[in-house]
Design an enzyme around this catalytic site. Structure first.
Site, PDB file in Angstrom:
ATOM      1  N   ASN A 196      -3.829  -3.802   5.667  1.00 18.16           N
ATOM      2  CA  ASN A 196      -2.641  -4.116   6.605  1.00 18.16           C
ATOM      3  C   ASN A 196      -2.795  -4.358   8.036  1.00 18.16           C
ATOM      4  O   ASN A 196      -3.998  -4.074   8.236  1.00 18.16           O
ATOM      5  CB  ASN A 196      -1.167  -3.429   6.191  1.00 18.16           C
ATOM      6  CG  ASN A 196      -1.688  -1.915   6.611  1.00 18.16           C
ATOM      7  OD1 ASN A 196      -1.697  -1.613   7.634  1.00 18.16           O
ATOM      8  ND2 ASN A 196      -1.723  -1.098   5.726  1.00 18.16           N
ATOM      9  N   ASP A 200      -0.658   1.112  -0.601  1.00 20.03           N
ATOM     10  CA  ASP A 200       0.075   1.732  -1.403  1.00 20.03           C
ATOM     11  C   ASP A 200      -0.715   1.708  -2.745  1.00 20.03           C
ATOM     12  O   ASP A 200      -0.569   2.139  -3.678  1.00 20.03           O
ATOM     13  CB  ASP A 200       1.298   0.906  -1.900  1.00 20.03           C
ATOM     14  CG  ASP A 200       2.514   1.228  -0.718  1.00 20.03           C
ATOM     15  OD1 ASP A 200       2.591   2.194  -0.243  1.00 20.03           O
ATOM     16  OD2 ASP A 200       3.132   0.119  -0.387  1.00 20.03           O
TER      17      ASP A 200
END
Ligand code: C5P
Length: 410
Positions: free
Chosen positions: A211, A280
């Site tokens: 990210n 995640d």
């Protein structure tokens, strides 16, 4: 001990004393210690040292006119007042001390001093007769009563030939004392563990899932915790930031590695701050060889990563736990729910986008605990970090010892 100046915004005010020739050296020393320096000069200061010199050594345009439309449009006195973490006036003349103690705001420097919430430190420089005069001493007392910090002066031979009090402190001494102003000691004796940055979840030897997290917020918090006297362990995912000094830094790549590193630190941890943007999911399998394109479409099977912060809050002897919630919508509502779900003591809700959040230098956040919600308006991440440390210190105190924070309650 100049390490507390890293990334600090110092507004150096220069007033009209012969000691102004030392201000250029002072800027160099402040910058060597990691500070970002802007210079504001009075008209008389420019008789002793040129704005060009101060611009060259500071690397920033010099501020010298309260009424210059162009200068005010670029960074006006109010922006300057907000920008500064500390205003340092060196040299500070007897006249400047008199004017600022009476609340004058008729030039840029006095106006910024009056407008700023930052602390003001002055390094007086003047003839020994002027220093000892009752009026100067009265002004000095008034400035001290208004929480202004007075550095020096030193005693010795003066430019005018006199010997006595009134010499400006040497640059190295000023830098040491200014650096020490940022060391609060509020977390002395506590161990703080902080995760920061993104994680990389390998697909094959040349690709990963990740990210946009830059690590800036986590690194700023680590520095702020260090300044507050904590023993800091920073567990960092891959980032492009300079390695911070005076703390233990453990570099990790994946969420699994981050989890393992965190759990090893928990036995004696007092405060855990989960600032990392942990992926995640990770690929179910990591190919040992580079994958090659074959079909038009490709499916990647992902599996959930362990939730590190929840693993910590489920420990029998859990530390004080602070988490972050970076969201694009319903920011505060989602953060509240997340705080409860993950059993965190405090969560910092952080909108991503509009110049805030991941990868940016500035942030605007809402700090949520079981009892209170506090908004910290958009400022540099370093400043937010120091305010967050203050809030954490407040939160650790007994209810009757708590004081209110300058952020505004929702
Ligand atoms: O659920 P979400 O990822 O939005 O939660 C954010 C908070 O949880 C952050 O404090 C982050 O550091 C932490 N977190 C974690 N381990 C994960 C995912 C998030 O510690 N696997």
């Amino acid at each position: 001990m100049t390490q507390f100046l890293a990334n600090k915004h110092i507004l150096l005010g220069v007033t009209g004393s012969i000691a102004a020739y030392k201000s250029a050296e002072l800027v160099r020393r402040l910058r060597d210690a990691g500070a970002v320096v802007r210079v504001a000069m009075t008209e008389n200061a420019k008789r002793f040292i040129t704005p060009l010199t101060m611009q060259a050594v500071s690397g920033n345009p010099v501020h010298d006119d309260l009424f210059d439309l162009n200068a005010e449009a670029a960074m006006g006195h109010i922006e300057l007042a907000r920008w500064a973490d500390l205003i340092l006036v060196a040299p500070a003349t007897a006249d400047f001390m008199a004017r600022v103690s009476e609340g004058h705001a008729d030039d840029l420097l006095t106006a910024v001093c009056l407008a700023s919430r930052a602390r003001v430190a002055i390094a007086p420089a003047m003839n020994q007769g002027m220093w000892h005069h009752t009026l100067t001493q009265t002004n000095l007392q008034a400035l001290r009563q208004k929480s202004m910090i007075v550095l020096g002066p030193a005693s010795g031979s003066q430019a005018c030939g006199d010997i006595g009090m009134g010499r400006m402190l040497e640059s190295t001494e000023i830098v040491e004392q200014v650096s020490a102003l940022f060391a609060t000691g509020a977390l002395a004796g506590q161990k703080v563990v902080i995760t920061a940055g993104p994680t990389h979840e390998a697909i094959d030897p040349v690709r990963y899932i990740s990210n946009y997290s830059s690590g800036k917020m986590g690194y700023a918090l680590a520095q702020a915790a260090h300044e507050a006297g904590a023993q800091v362990t920073l567990i960092s995912g891959p980032v492009q930031l300079p390695l911070p000094m005076h703390m233990q830094v453990i570099s990790v790549t994946s969420a699994a590695e981050m989890h393992e590193a965190v759990m090893k630190q928990m036995s004696d941890c007092d405060i855990f701050m989960a600032v990392a943007a942990v992926a995640d999911y990770r690929p179910q399998t990591t190919s040992p060889q580079k994958l090659h394109k074959t079909d038009e479409h490709m499916t990647l099977q992902l599996e959930r990563n362990i939730d590190i912060v929840s693993a910590v809050t489920n420990l029998p002897n859990k530390p004080f736990v602070v988490g972050f919630a970076a969201e694009t919508e319903n920011v505060v509502e989602q953060a509240r729910a997340k705080r409860t779900r993950k059993k965190m003591d405090m969560i910092i809700a952080n909108k991503v986008g509009d110049g805030c959040g991941m990868g940016t230098d500035d942030n605007e956040v809402t700090v949520i605990t079981a009892e209170a919600e506090t908004v910290l308006p958009l400022v540099a991440k370093q400043k937010i970090a120091r305010e967050l440390i203050e809030l954490i210190v407040q939160e650790q105190k007994a209810p009757d010892e708590k004081s209110t924070h300058p952020g505004y309650a929702r």
